[in-house]
Design a protein around this motif. Structure first.
Motif, PDB file in Angstrom:
ATOM      1  N   PHE A   1       0.825  -1.206   0.000  1.00 52.28           N
ATOM      2  CA  PHE A   1       0.000   0.000   0.000  1.00 52.28           C
ATOM      3  C   PHE A   1       0.861   1.259   0.000  1.00 52.28           C
ATOM      4  O   PHE A   1       0.465   2.298  -0.531  1.00 52.28           O
ATOM      5  N   TYR A   2       2.052   1.155   0.584  1.00 54.98           N
ATOM      6  CA  TYR A   2       2.941   2.310   0.699  1.00 54.98           C
ATOM      7  C   TYR A   2       4.079   2.284  -0.320  1.00 54.98           C
ATOM      8  O   TYR A   2       4.972   3.129  -0.270  1.00 54.98           O
ATOM      9  N   ARG A   3       4.040   1.337  -1.264  1.00 52.44           N
ATOM     10  CA  ARG A   3       5.161   1.177  -2.184  1.00 52.44           C
ATOM     11  C   ARG A   3       4.834   1.528  -3.627  1.00 52.44           C
ATOM     12  O   ARG A   3       5.644   1.280  -4.523  1.00 52.44           O
ATOM     13  N   SER A   4       3.668   2.084  -3.874  1.00 50.80           N
ATOM     14  CA  SER A   4       3.328   2.489  -5.235  1.00 50.80           C
ATOM     15  C   SER A   4       2.785   3.913  -5.223  1.00 50.80           C
ATOM     16  O   SER A   4       2.738   4.566  -4.180  1.00 50.80           O
ATOM     17  N   ASP A   5       2.381   4.395  -6.388  1.00 48.47           N
ATOM     18  CA  ASP A   5       2.041   5.811  -6.540  1.00 48.47           C
ATOM     19  C   ASP A   5       0.749   6.223  -5.833  1.00 48.47           C
ATOM     20  O   ASP A   5       0.462   7.417  -5.731  1.00 48.47           O
ATOM     21  N   ASN A   6      -0.034   5.268  -5.348  1.00 49.33           N
ATOM     22  CA  ASN A   6      -1.222   5.627  -4.576  1.00 49.33           C
ATOM     23  C   ASN A   6      -0.862   6.245  -3.222  1.00 49.33           C
ATOM     24  O   ASN A   6      -1.639   6.998  -2.632  1.00 49.33           O
ATOM     25  N   ALA A   7       0.342   5.923  -2.721  1.00 52.00           N
ATOM     26  CA  ALA A   7       0.700   6.274  -1.334  1.00 52.00           C
ATOM     27  C   ALA A   7       0.683   7.770  -1.072  1.00 52.00           C
ATOM     28  O   ALA A   7       0.310   8.204   0.027  1.00 52.00           O
ATOM     29  N   ARG A   8       1.086   8.579  -2.058  1.00 50.86           N
ATOM     30  CA  ARG A   8       1.181  10.030  -1.816  1.00 50.86           C
ATOM     31  C   ARG A   8      -0.187  10.646  -1.543  1.00 50.86           C
ATOM     32  O   ARG A   8      -0.330  11.482  -0.644  1.00 50.86           O
ATOM     33  N   LEU A   9      -1.197  10.246  -2.323  1.00 46.68           N
ATOM     34  CA  LEU A   9      -2.531  10.791  -2.089  1.00 46.68           C
ATOM     35  C   LEU A   9      -3.226  10.107  -0.922  1.00 46.68           C
ATOM     36  O   LEU A   9      -4.026  10.723  -0.214  1.00 46.68           O
ATOM     37  N   ALA A  10      -2.927   8.831  -0.698  1.00 48.61           N
ATOM     38  CA  ALA A  10      -3.500   8.142   0.465  1.00 48.61           C
ATOM     39  C   ALA A  10      -3.060   8.821   1.754  1.00 48.61           C
ATOM     40  O   ALA A  10      -3.835   8.920   2.711  1.00 48.61           O
ATOM     41  N   ALA A  11      -1.823   9.303   1.770  1.00 46.65           N
ATOM     42  CA  ALA A  11      -1.317  10.003   2.957  1.00 46.65           C
ATOM     43  C   ALA A  11      -2.102  11.267   3.245  1.00 46.65           C
ATOM     44  O   ALA A  11      -2.120  11.759   4.376  1.00 46.65           O
ATOM     45  N   LEU A  12      -2.793  11.791   2.218  1.00 45.03           N
ATOM     46  CA  LEU A  12      -3.595  13.008   2.370  1.00 45.03           C
ATOM     47  C   LEU A  12      -5.071  12.691   2.597  1.00 45.03           C
ATOM     48  O   LEU A  12      -5.910  13.592   2.584  1.00 45.03           O
ATOM     49  N   GLY A  13      -5.389  11.413   2.787  1.00 46.58           N
ATOM     50  CA  GLY A  13      -6.753  11.024   3.117  1.00 46.58           C
ATOM     51  C   GLY A  13      -7.568  10.484   1.958  1.00 46.58           C
ATOM     52  O   GLY A  13      -8.728  10.082   2.137  1.00 46.58           O
TER      53      GLY A  13
ATOM     54  N   ILE B   1     -17.726   6.655 -10.798  1.00 49.66           N
ATOM     55  CA  ILE B   1     -17.636   7.581 -11.930  1.00 49.66           C
ATOM     56  C   ILE B   1     -18.934   8.377 -12.095  1.00 49.66           C
ATOM     57  O   ILE B   1     -18.921   9.575 -12.377  1.00 49.66           O
ATOM     58  N   LYS B   2     -20.059   7.696 -11.875  1.00 44.99           N
ATOM     59  CA  LYS B   2     -21.365   8.336 -12.075  1.00 44.99           C
ATOM     60  C   LYS B   2     -21.822   9.143 -10.864  1.00 44.99           C
ATOM     61  O   LYS B   2     -22.913   9.736 -10.891  1.00 44.99           O
ATOM     62  N   GLY B   3     -21.042   9.165  -9.798  1.00 42.89           N
ATOM     63  CA  GLY B   3     -21.402   9.963  -8.628  1.00 42.89           C
ATOM     64  C   GLY B   3     -22.401   9.310  -7.715  1.00 42.89           C
ATOM     65  O   GLY B   3     -22.956   9.963  -6.820  1.00 42.89           O
ATOM     66  N   ILE B   4     -22.617   8.002  -7.892  1.00 45.47           N
ATOM     67  CA  ILE B   4     -23.586   7.288  -7.048  1.00 45.47           C
ATOM     68  C   ILE B   4     -22.942   6.883  -5.727  1.00 45.47           C
ATOM     69  O   ILE B   4     -23.526   7.031  -4.657  1.00 45.47           O
ATOM     70  N   ASP B   5     -21.731   6.347  -5.802  1.00 46.94           N
ATOM     71  CA  ASP B   5     -21.006   5.901  -4.616  1.00 46.94           C
ATOM     72  C   ASP B   5     -19.793   6.783  -4.359  1.00 46.94           C
ATOM     73  O   ASP B   5     -19.115   7.212  -5.311  1.00 46.94           O
ATOM     74  N   THR B   6     -19.511   7.014  -3.090  1.00 45.81           N
ATOM     75  CA  THR B   6     -18.331   7.769  -2.675  1.00 45.81           C
ATOM     76  C   THR B   6     -17.593   6.970  -1.618  1.00 45.81           C
ATOM     77  O   THR B   6     -18.115   6.786  -0.506  1.00 45.81           O
ATOM     78  N   PRO B   7     -16.393   6.467  -1.911  1.00 42.98           N
ATOM     79  CA  PRO B   7     -15.656   5.684  -0.918  1.00 42.98           C
ATOM     80  C   PRO B   7     -15.325   6.492   0.329  1.00 42.98           C
ATOM     81  O   PRO B   7     -15.142   7.712   0.266  1.00 42.98           O
ATOM     82  N   THR B   8     -15.258   5.810   1.457  1.00 44.49           N
ATOM     83  CA  THR B   8     -14.848   6.450   2.704  1.00 44.49           C
ATOM     84  C   THR B   8     -13.376   6.868   2.615  1.00 44.49           C
ATOM     85  O   THR B   8     -12.602   6.290   1.851  1.00 44.49           O
ATOM     86  N   ARG B   9     -13.018   7.873   3.387  1.00 39.51           N
ATOM     87  CA  ARG B   9     -11.657   8.416   3.331  1.00 39.51           C
ATOM     88  C   ARG B   9     -10.678   7.510   4.099  1.00 39.51           C
ATOM     89  O   ARG B   9     -11.049   6.807   5.035  1.00 39.51           O
ATOM     90  N   VAL B  10      -9.449   7.560   3.655  1.00 49.80           N
ATOM     91  CA  VAL B  10      -8.362   6.875   4.344  1.00 49.80           C
ATOM     92  C   VAL B  10      -7.840   7.796   5.453  1.00 49.80           C
ATOM     93  O   VAL B  10      -7.829   9.029   5.302  1.00 49.80           O
ATOM     94  N   LYS B  11      -7.442   7.214   6.565  1.00 49.69           N
ATOM     95  CA  LYS B  11      -6.893   8.024   7.647  1.00 49.69           C
ATOM     96  C   LYS B  11      -5.596   8.682   7.199  1.00 49.69           C
ATOM     97  O   LYS B  11      -4.692   8.033   6.677  1.00 49.69           O
ATOM     98  N   LYS B  12      -5.513   9.985   7.367  1.00 53.44           N
ATOM     99  CA  LYS B  12      -4.343  10.733   6.937  1.00 53.44           C
ATOM    100  C   LYS B  12      -3.118  10.346   7.751  1.00 53.44           C
ATOM    101  O   LYS B  12      -3.201  10.073   8.953  1.00 53.44           O
ATOM    102  N   LEU B  13      -1.974  10.330   7.090  1.00 50.53           N
ATOM    103  CA  LEU B  13      -0.716  10.094   7.794  1.00 50.53           C
ATOM    104  C   LEU B  13      -0.251  11.344   8.507  1.00 50.53           C
ATOM    105  O   LEU B  13       0.453  11.289   9.502  1.00 50.53           O
ATOM    106  N   ARG B  14      -0.669  12.498   7.950  1.00 48.25           N
ATOM    107  CA  ARG B  14      -0.296  13.780   8.550  1.00 48.25           C
ATOM    108  C   ARG B  14      -1.577  14.560   8.861  1.00 48.25           C
ATOM    109  O   ARG B  14      -2.277  14.995   7.956  1.00 48.25           O
ATOM    110  N   GLU B  15      -1.883  14.697  10.111  1.00 44.64           N
ATOM    111  CA  GLU B  15      -3.105  15.427  10.523  1.00 44.64           C
ATOM    112  C   GLU B  15      -2.783  16.914  10.706  1.00 44.64           C
ATOM    113  O   GLU B  15      -1.693  17.272  11.095  1.00 44.64           O
TER     114      GLU B  15
END
Length: 309
Positions: free
Chosen positions: A236-248, A295-309
Motif C-alpha cells: 500500500f505504501y510502495r506504489s504511486d497511490n501512497a502520496r494521495l492516500a497520505a492526504l486522506g 464515476i457516475k457519482g452514485i457511490d463515494t468511498p470512505t476516506r483513508v486516515k491521513k498520515l499527517r493530521e
C-alpha cells in the motif's frame, strides 16, 4: 408506412443506447507491445527511452480526445528531480454534473532502463508497469466513448516511481486532495493472481470501503477483488497511490502480481511474451465495470486516515 418508420427509428435509438463501448484485446496488445518494446530502452527516468514513452502516451491521449489538466497547455506536467527535467503525462474527461469531484486512474511509465553487458540488455518492464499504463490508456478510451461520467476523470502516467515516487509526489501537490473521490492505481496486472484468472487484489483493502464498492459493482460477474495477500510487503505504501492516500484519499493499487513468486519482477525477462494478455484484458474490463458507480457519482468511498493530521 409512417408508423413503421417511427417504430424503426425508436428501435434504432434503443439499440444505440444499449450498446456499450468495449475494451478490445487487440488494442491492449498494441499498446502493451509498444510500451514494452526495445525502442523504449527500458523507460528509465532522464533518458531518451522514457521520453519516447511519454510521446507515445501523449499521442494516445490526443487521439482519444482528452482535455488538458489544470492550467497545462499540453499533456505534460513538467518538473525537476535533482535539477534534471522529468514529466508526468495527464489527460482528463470533465465531469458533467460534478466536475469538481475527481476520480483518478493512474500507473507509472518509468522502469529500470538497460545494463551494459549480456545478450539481453533491456529491462522492458512489460508487467512493471507497461501493463498498468496500457490499462490507463484503454480505460481513457472506454470512458470517453461511454460518455456518462458525472465526475471528472483524471488519467495520469507517473514518472519516477522506481526511484522514489517523484512523479506522484509532484502531482499530489498540484491537486486539492479533498476533491479526489477515489484513485485507481494500476500496477502489474499482466500475470494471473494467486487465485488464477478473473481475479486481482486491492492494496489497503481494509483502509476504506473502496474495494467493497468495486466488488458490489461486479456482483453479476465471476470476477473477484481480494484483499492484499502480501501484507508483509507493505504494498500500500510502495506504489504511486501512497502520496494521495497520505492526504486522506481512498487511493488504492489494483494488482495481480504474485509478490512471493513473480520470477520476472525487476528482471530482464519481464517482456510481453511472459504476459497473459487475454486475462489482462479481462482485468481492465472489470476495473471499468467496477468503477462505474463512483464515476457516475452514485457511490463515494470512505476516506483513508491521513498520515499527517
Amino acid at each position: 408506412m409512417k408508423k413503421l418508420s417511427i417504430l424503426f427509428l425508436l428501435f434504432t435509438i434503443i439499440c444505440q443506447a444499449q450498446v456499450k463501448p468495449t475494451i478490445d484485446k487487440n488494442e491492449v496488445i498494441r499498446i502493451e507491445t509498444e510500451l514494452a518494446s526495445d525502442r523504449m530502452q527500458g523507460r528509465e527516468i532522464f533518458t531518451v527511452g522514457i521520453d519516447s514513452a511519454s510521446v507515445f502516451i501523449e499521442k494516445e491521449f490526443s487521439k482519444i480526445g482528452l482535455d488538458f489538466y489544470g492550467d497545462l497547455k499540453n499533456y505534460r506536467q513538467e518538473f525537476e528531480v535533482k535539477n534534471k527535467p522529468a514529466n508526468n503525462v495527464i489527460g482528463i474527461l470533465k465531469g458533467k454534473s460534478k466536475p469538481e469531484e475527481f476520480v483518478i486512474f493512474s500507473a507509472h511509465f518509468d522502469h529500470l532502463g538497460t545494463k551494459d553487458y549480456g545478450t539481453d540488455k533491456i529491462y522492458n518492464g512489460a508487467n512493471d508497469d507497461a501493463s498498468g499504463v496500457t490499462a490507463v490508456i484503454t480505460l481513457a478510451n472506454y470512458f470517453k466513448e461511454l460518455n456518462t461520467n458525472e465526475r471528472t476523470i483524471i488519467f495520469v502516467a507517473f514518472t519516477g516511481e522506481e526511484v522514489g515516487g517523484f512523479g506522484s509526489g509532484f502531482f499530489s501537490k498540484s491537486i486539492n486532495a479533498d476533491k479526489v473521490v477515489a484513485m485507481f492505481n494500476i500496477e502489474m496486472i499482466g500475470t494471473e493472481s494467486k487465485w488464477g484468472k478473473n481475479s486481482c487484489y486491492i492494496t489497503g483493502f481494509e483502509k476504506s470501503n473502496f474495494g467493497t464498492i468495486l466488488q458490489k459493482n461486479l456482483k453479476a460477474t465471476s470476477f473477484n477483488f481480494y484483499q492484499d495477500p502480501y501484507p508483509s510487503e507493505q504494498l500500500f505504501y510502495r506504489s504511486d497511490n501512497a502520496r494521495l492516500a497520505a492526504l486522506g484519499v481512498p487511493a488504492h493499487t489494483i494488482s495481480t502480481s504474485k509478490m512471493d513468486s513473480e520470477e520476472n519482477y525487476h528482471q530482464l525477462s519481464d517482456d510481453v511474451s511472459t504476459l497473459d494478455l487475454e486475462n489482462m484484458t479481462e482485468v481492465i474490463k472489470s476495473i471499468a465495470l467496477s468503477s462505474e458507480s463512483i464515476i457516475k457519482g452514485i457511490d463515494t468511498p470512505t476516506r483513508v486516515k491521513k498520515l499527517r493530521e
